[in-house]
Design a protein around this motif. Structure first.
Motif, PDB file in Angstrom:
ATOM      1  N   GLU A 238       0.827  -1.211   0.000  1.00 19.58           N
ATOM      2  CA  GLU A 238       0.000   0.000   0.000  1.00 19.58           C
ATOM      3  C   GLU A 238       0.860   1.260   0.000  1.00 19.58           C
ATOM      4  OE1 GLU A 238      -4.294  -0.611   1.850  1.00 19.58           O
ATOM      5  OE2 GLU A 238      -2.731  -0.798   3.363  1.00 19.58           O
ATOM      6  N   PHE A 239       0.364   2.290  -0.684  1.00 16.31           N
ATOM      7  CA  PHE A 239       1.030   3.594  -0.789  1.00 16.31           C
ATOM      8  C   PHE A 239       2.348   3.505  -1.562  1.00 16.31           C
ATOM      9  CE2 PHE A 239      -2.082   4.403   2.369  1.00 16.31           C
ATOM     10  CZ  PHE A 239      -2.372   5.748   2.292  1.00 16.31           C
ATOM     11  N   LEU A 240       2.470   2.502  -2.427  1.00 13.21           N
ATOM     12  CA  LEU A 240       3.638   2.409  -3.311  1.00 13.21           C
ATOM     13  C   LEU A 240       3.201   2.529  -4.764  1.00 13.21           C
ATOM     14  CD1 LEU A 240       5.895  -0.376  -1.727  1.00 13.21           C
ATOM     15  CD2 LEU A 240       6.298   2.088  -1.756  1.00 13.21           C
ATOM     16  N   ASP A 241       2.268   3.436  -5.033  1.00 15.74           N
ATOM     17  CA  ASP A 241       1.810   3.688  -6.403  1.00 15.74           C
ATOM     18  C   ASP A 241       2.430   4.982  -6.903  1.00 15.74           C
ATOM     19  OD1 ASP A 241       0.060   1.427  -6.720  1.00 15.74           O
ATOM     20  OD2 ASP A 241      -1.295   2.411  -5.314  1.00 15.74           O
ATOM     21  N   ALA A 242       3.289   4.859  -7.899  1.00 15.30           N
ATOM     22  CA  ALA A 242       3.949   6.043  -8.456  1.00 15.30           C
ATOM     23  C   ALA A 242       2.972   6.841  -9.309  1.00 15.30           C
ATOM     24  CB  ALA A 242       5.159   5.621  -9.288  1.00 15.30           C
ATOM     25  N   GLY A 243       3.230   8.139  -9.423  1.00 15.15           N
ATOM     26  CA  GLY A 243       2.380   8.972 -10.264  1.00 15.15           C
ATOM     27  C   GLY A 243       2.348  10.411  -9.803  1.00 15.15           C
ATOM     28  N   LEU A 244       1.150  10.982  -9.802  1.00 14.10           N
ATOM     29  CA  LEU A 244       0.988  12.412  -9.569  1.00 14.10           C
ATOM     30  C   LEU A 244       1.251  12.822  -8.121  1.00 14.10           C
ATOM     31  CD1 LEU A 244       0.260  15.172 -10.637  1.00 14.10           C
ATOM     32  CD2 LEU A 244      -2.157  14.506 -10.620  1.00 14.10           C
ATOM     33  N   GLY A 245       1.205  11.876  -7.194  1.00 14.64           N
ATOM     34  CA  GLY A 245       1.530  12.211  -5.810  1.00 14.64           C
ATOM     35  C   GLY A 245       0.294  12.453  -4.961  1.00 14.64           C
ATOM     36  N   PHE A 246       0.524  12.818  -3.698  1.00 13.35           N
ATOM     37  CA  PHE A 246      -0.573  12.939  -2.742  1.00 13.35           C
ATOM     38  C   PHE A 246      -1.040  14.382  -2.615  1.00 13.35           C
ATOM     39  CE2 PHE A 246       3.404  12.924  -0.206  1.00 13.35           C
ATOM     40  CZ  PHE A 246       3.300  14.123   0.469  1.00 13.35           C
ATOM     41  N   GLY A 247      -2.281  14.506  -2.172  1.00 15.05           N
ATOM     42  CA  GLY A 247      -2.882  15.821  -1.918  1.00 15.05           C
ATOM     43  C   GLY A 247      -3.938  15.664  -0.848  1.00 15.05           C
ATOM     44  N   GLY A 248      -4.953  16.533  -0.874  1.00 22.31           N
ATOM     45  CA  GLY A 248      -6.040  16.451   0.085  1.00 22.31           C
ATOM     46  C   GLY A 248      -5.832  17.345   1.291  1.00 22.31           C
ATOM     47  N   GLY A 249      -6.758  17.219   2.230  1.00 20.15           N
ATOM     48  CA  GLY A 249      -6.754  18.098   3.391  1.00 20.15           C
ATOM     49  C   GLY A 249      -5.931  17.595   4.552  1.00 20.15           C
ATOM     50  N   CYS A 250      -5.218  16.463   4.402  1.00 17.88           N
ATOM     51  CA  CYS A 250      -4.474  15.895   5.535  1.00 17.88           C
ATOM     52  C   CYS A 250      -2.975  15.804   5.280  1.00 17.88           C
ATOM     53  CB  CYS A 250      -5.032  14.517   5.890  1.00 17.88           C
ATOM     54  SG  CYS A 250      -6.673  14.569   6.646  1.00 17.88           S
ATOM     55  N   LEU A 251      -2.559  14.908   4.393  1.00 20.33           N
ATOM     56  CA  LEU A 251      -1.129  14.620   4.268  1.00 20.33           C
ATOM     57  C   LEU A 251      -0.277  15.857   4.002  1.00 20.33           C
ATOM     58  CD1 LEU A 251      -1.940  11.610   4.384  1.00 20.33           C
ATOM     59  CD2 LEU A 251      -0.278  11.199   2.559  1.00 20.33           C
ATOM     60  N   PRO A 252      -0.597  16.688   2.994  1.00 19.62           N
ATOM     61  CA  PRO A 252       0.295  17.824   2.722  1.00 19.62           C
ATOM     62  C   PRO A 252       0.417  18.785   3.898  1.00 19.62           C
ATOM     63  CG  PRO A 252      -1.185  17.452   0.864  1.00 19.62           C
ATOM     64  CD  PRO A 252      -1.695  16.615   1.998  1.00 19.62           C
ATOM     65  N   LYS A 253      -0.709  19.205   4.447  1.00 18.85           N
ATOM     66  CA  LYS A 253      -0.641  20.220   5.519  1.00 18.85           C
ATOM     67  C   LYS A 253      -0.109  19.614   6.816  1.00 18.85           C
ATOM     68  CE  LYS A 253      -4.597  19.343   8.095  1.00 18.85           C
ATOM     69  NZ  LYS A 253      -4.756  19.289   9.567  1.00 18.85           N
ATOM     70  N   ASP A 254      -0.380  18.310   7.052  1.00 22.96           N
ATOM     71  CA  ASP A 254       0.137  17.693   8.276  1.00 22.96           C
ATOM     72  C   ASP A 254       1.649  17.532   8.221  1.00 22.96           C
ATOM     73  OD1 ASP A 254      -2.410  17.590   9.223  1.00 22.96           O
ATOM     74  OD2 ASP A 254      -2.671  15.424   8.988  1.00 22.96           O
ATOM     75  N   ILE A 255       2.178  17.166   7.048  1.00 22.84           N
ATOM     76  CA  ILE A 255       3.631  17.039   6.903  1.00 22.84           C
ATOM     77  C   ILE A 255       4.293  18.404   7.081  1.00 22.84           C
ATOM     78  CG2 ILE A 255       5.458  16.593   5.203  1.00 22.84           C
ATOM     79  CD1 ILE A 255       3.713  14.261   4.193  1.00 22.84           C
ATOM     80  N   ARG A 256       3.694  19.442   6.512  1.00 20.22           N
ATOM     81  CA  ARG A 256       4.282  20.779   6.634  1.00 20.22           C
ATOM     82  C   ARG A 256       4.195  21.298   8.070  1.00 20.22           C
ATOM     83  NH1 ARG A 256       0.955  22.159   1.231  1.00 20.22           N
ATOM     84  NH2 ARG A 256       2.295  20.977  -0.193  1.00 20.22           N
ATOM     85  N   ALA A 257       3.069  21.032   8.745  1.00 19.64           N
ATOM     86  CA  ALA A 257       2.949  21.452  10.142  1.00 19.64           C
ATOM     87  C   ALA A 257       3.928  20.688  11.030  1.00 19.64           C
ATOM     88  CB  ALA A 257       1.519  21.237  10.628  1.00 19.64           C
ATOM     89  N   PHE A 258       4.113  19.402  10.749  1.00 19.71           N
ATOM     90  CA  PHE A 258       5.067  18.580  11.490  1.00 19.71           C
ATOM     91  C   PHE A 258       6.487  19.121  11.277  1.00 19.71           C
ATOM     92  CE2 PHE A 258       6.271  13.825  12.289  1.00 19.71           C
ATOM     93  CZ  PHE A 258       6.750  14.168  13.545  1.00 19.71           C
ATOM     94  N   MET A 259       6.778  19.476  10.032  1.00 17.92           N
ATOM     95  CA  MET A 259       8.088  20.053   9.699  1.00 17.92           C
ATOM     96  C   MET A 259       8.317  21.345  10.485  1.00 17.92           C
ATOM     97  SD  MET A 259       9.277  21.183   5.875  1.00 17.92           S
ATOM     98  CE  MET A 259       7.877  22.294   5.694  1.00 17.92           C
ATOM     99  N   THR A 260       7.295  22.195  10.535  1.00 18.94           N
ATOM    100  CA  THR A 260       7.404  23.460  11.259  1.00 18.94           C
ATOM    101  C   THR A 260       7.609  23.229  12.755  1.00 18.94           C
ATOM    102  OG1 THR A 260       5.998  24.564   9.630  1.00 18.94           O
ATOM    103  CG2 THR A 260       6.216  25.631  11.771  1.00 18.94           C
ATOM    104  N   ARG A 261       6.852  22.276  13.303  1.00 19.52           N
ATOM    105  CA  ARG A 261       6.967  22.003  14.741  1.00 19.52           C
ATOM    106  C   ARG A 261       8.335  21.406  15.074  1.00 19.52           C
ATOM    107  NH1 ARG A 261       6.573  23.743  19.447  1.00 19.52           N
ATOM    108  NH2 ARG A 261       5.720  22.387  21.065  1.00 19.52           N
ATOM    109  N   ALA A 262       8.842  20.525  14.205  1.00 21.21           N
ATOM    110  CA  ALA A 262      10.175  19.959  14.428  1.00 21.21           C
ATOM    111  C   ALA A 262      11.227  21.062  14.443  1.00 21.21           C
ATOM    112  CB  ALA A 262      10.488  18.929  13.342  1.00 21.21           C
ATOM    113  N   ASP A 263      11.071  22.022  13.544  1.00 20.44           N
ATOM    114  CA  ASP A 263      12.006  23.140  13.494  1.00 20.44           C
ATOM    115  C   ASP A 263      11.921  23.971  14.771  1.00 20.44           C
ATOM    116  OD1 ASP A 263      14.036  24.393  11.949  1.00 20.44           O
ATOM    117  OD2 ASP A 263      12.661  26.019  11.445  1.00 20.44           O
ATOM    118  N   GLU A 264      10.685  24.193  15.274  1.00 21.40           N
ATOM    119  CA  GLU A 264      10.496  24.948  16.510  1.00 21.40           C
ATOM    120  C   GLU A 264      11.149  24.242  17.703  1.00 21.40           C
ATOM    121  OE1 GLU A 264       6.134  26.890  15.328  1.00 21.40           O
ATOM    122  OE2 GLU A 264       6.282  25.195  16.696  1.00 21.40           O
ATOM    123  N   LEU A 265      11.181  22.909  17.652  1.00 14.83           N
ATOM    124  CA  LEU A 265      11.780  22.131  18.737  1.00 14.83           C
ATOM    125  C   LEU A 265      13.291  21.979  18.579  1.00 14.83           C
ATOM    126  CD1 LEU A 265       9.059  19.330  19.023  1.00 14.83           C
ATOM    127  CD2 LEU A 265       9.481  21.174  20.661  1.00 14.83           C
ATOM    128  N   GLY A 266      13.849  22.657  17.560  1.00 11.18           N
ATOM    129  CA  GLY A 266      15.290  22.618  17.342  1.00 11.18           C
ATOM    130  C   GLY A 266      15.769  21.382  16.611  1.00 11.18           C
TER     131      GLY A 266
END
Length: 422
Positions: A238-266
């Motif tokens: 599962e989730f090993l289908d190549a192509g246009l990539g992911f979108g939607g209201g969860c994965l993109p914004k959650d990954i970016r928010a996680f990235m931001t929080r990790a940066d805030e935590l040093g």
């Protein structure tokens, strides 16, 4: 919750949505949800309101399910909606109550909200907080709710026993048929459970898309490669289908928010890793544009049929849709774009009115120089080259979801372009 026997009051600040729901009309597409809403309205177990006063008087348990979209000021999460829900509900909590967060939030948010609620609520320390992340897939949300693969409950150490027992009782009707893991964690662990899961899934998709570029360069087949490595139980298919990539209201914004929080935590290295996952995903959209230009020779004046604008099949959700982004880029580069999607047309038209919206897949393909498959709806998978060659201007197809049989289409004389496929 009403379906498994509880009395439920749904609260929304939009009176229009409340009116629709009270009449049994669900304002979005999700398979199976309409019947459950109508059945439980009829039974009396489900009602809707825009009154927080009514909600506080009615409920012993309050679920916070508001959105936490990406901030307009950066990649972090916009927590204004969940803050507003807490600030509006808390002044009316004058007896013991359990507040249960389901929204996806940066780690540390729950503890902040707990302090905030108790400082506002008349009941003070009798107001408890737990965090119970949702792991629902759009298109399968009803099934995932009634048959979850795990239930994660984050609790405060000072209220561990009471909150956990309440939620165990609440979910107990689900455990009669399934042996569902019920995991009791700290608030922080529960908050991380959802964003970490989404980051991992996004990483799998970006990984196979990066490998698809290697496959193209080496004349390998990414679909067969995915089958080979996916057979390893440690990896999974599962989730090993190549192509246009992911979108939607969860994965993109959650990954970016996680990235931001990790940066805030040093944690700069963690943030960099997540940034790479996001960058690979975004790059897939340009790869589709480049492939379309290659098969057409030029995009200026090219007539492009786009099949699918929802971010995934069985949904009308166009939030951060890779397909809709591709449509916009095609138009900016001079293409004439006709669009069809079985469910997402109205949503797409509201935010992006400039393409030609068609009545069917065949209608969208009339006179097209190239056909793009951007969402892998079953009806697009079932398309046959013979039924399209009579309406298109040229026998070219860019299969951005690798959902067609390339041998079949090439045998019918089509210029077929997939991703990571020789």
């Amino acid at each position: 919750m009403a379906h498994i026997g509880h009395d439920v009051l749904g609260v929304d600040t939009d009176p229009g949505k409340v009116a629709k729901l009270q009449s049994g009309e669900v304002p979005f597409f999700e398979p199976g949800i309409d019947d459950i809403v109508r059945d439980n309205l009829t039974s009396g177990r489900l009602r809707f309101t825009d009154s927080y006063v009514e909600a506080a008087d009615f409920a012993d348990v309050h679920f916070l399910t508001v959105g936490t979209p990406q901030s307009e000021l950066g990649f972090g999460a916009n927590l204004s909606y969940i803050d507003a829900a807490v600030d509006t509900l808390s002044p009316h909590l004058n007896r013991r109550a359990l507040i249960v967060g389901k929204s996806t939030v940066p780690v540390g948010t729950a503890q902040r909200l707990a302090r905030r609620m108790r400082s506002i609520a008349p009941a003070g320390d009798d107001v408890e907080l737990a965090w119970n992340p949702e792991f629902l897939r759009e298109g399968f949300a009803v099934r995932d709710t009634l048959h979850p693969d795990r239930i994660v409950v984050g609790v405060e150490s000072s209220h561990e026993g009471r909150a956990a027992k309440t939620l165990a009782a609440l979910y107990s009707p689900l455990s009669t048929d399934d042996d569902i893991p019920f995991l009791i964690t700290s608030l922080a662990t529960a908050e991380l459970a959802k964003v970490a899961a989404n980051a991992f899934l996004g990483t799998k998709i970006s990984f196979i898309n990066a490998i698809s570029e290697v496959c193209e360069a080496a004349s390998a087949d990414v679909t067969m490669l995915a089958a080979a490595i996916g057979a390893d139980k440690r990896i999974g298919r599962e989730f090993l289908d190549a192509g246009l990539g992911f979108g939607g209201g969860c994965l993109p914004k959650d990954i970016r928010a996680f990235m931001t929080r990790a940066d805030e935590l040093g944690l700069g290295d963690v943030a960099t890793f997540l940034q790479i996952v996001d960058n690979i995903n975004i790059r897939q959209r340009s790869r589709v544009i480049d492939a379309t230009r290659e098969v057409c020779g030029s995009l200026d004046g090219a007539r492009v049929a786009v099949l699918g604008v929802a971010f995934k099949p069985n949904s009308d959700d166009i939030r951060d849709s890779p397909a809709l982004d591709v449509v916009g880029q095609l138009q900016l580069q001079g293409a004439i774009v006709s669009v069809f999607d079985p469910k997402a047309m109205d949503n797409a038209r509201q935010v992006f009115p400039t393409p030609n919206y068609s009545l069917s897949a065949l209608d969208a393909c009339q006179g097209a120089d190239v056909i793009l498959i951007l969402t892998e709806w079953d009806e697009f998978r079932a398309l046959q080259p013979e039924e399209l060659e009579t309406v298109t201007g040229s026998k070219r197809v860019v299969d951005a979801r690798n959902c067609l049989d390339p041998l079949c289409w090439r045998a019918a004389g089509w210029n077929y372009r997939g991703f990571g496929r020789p």
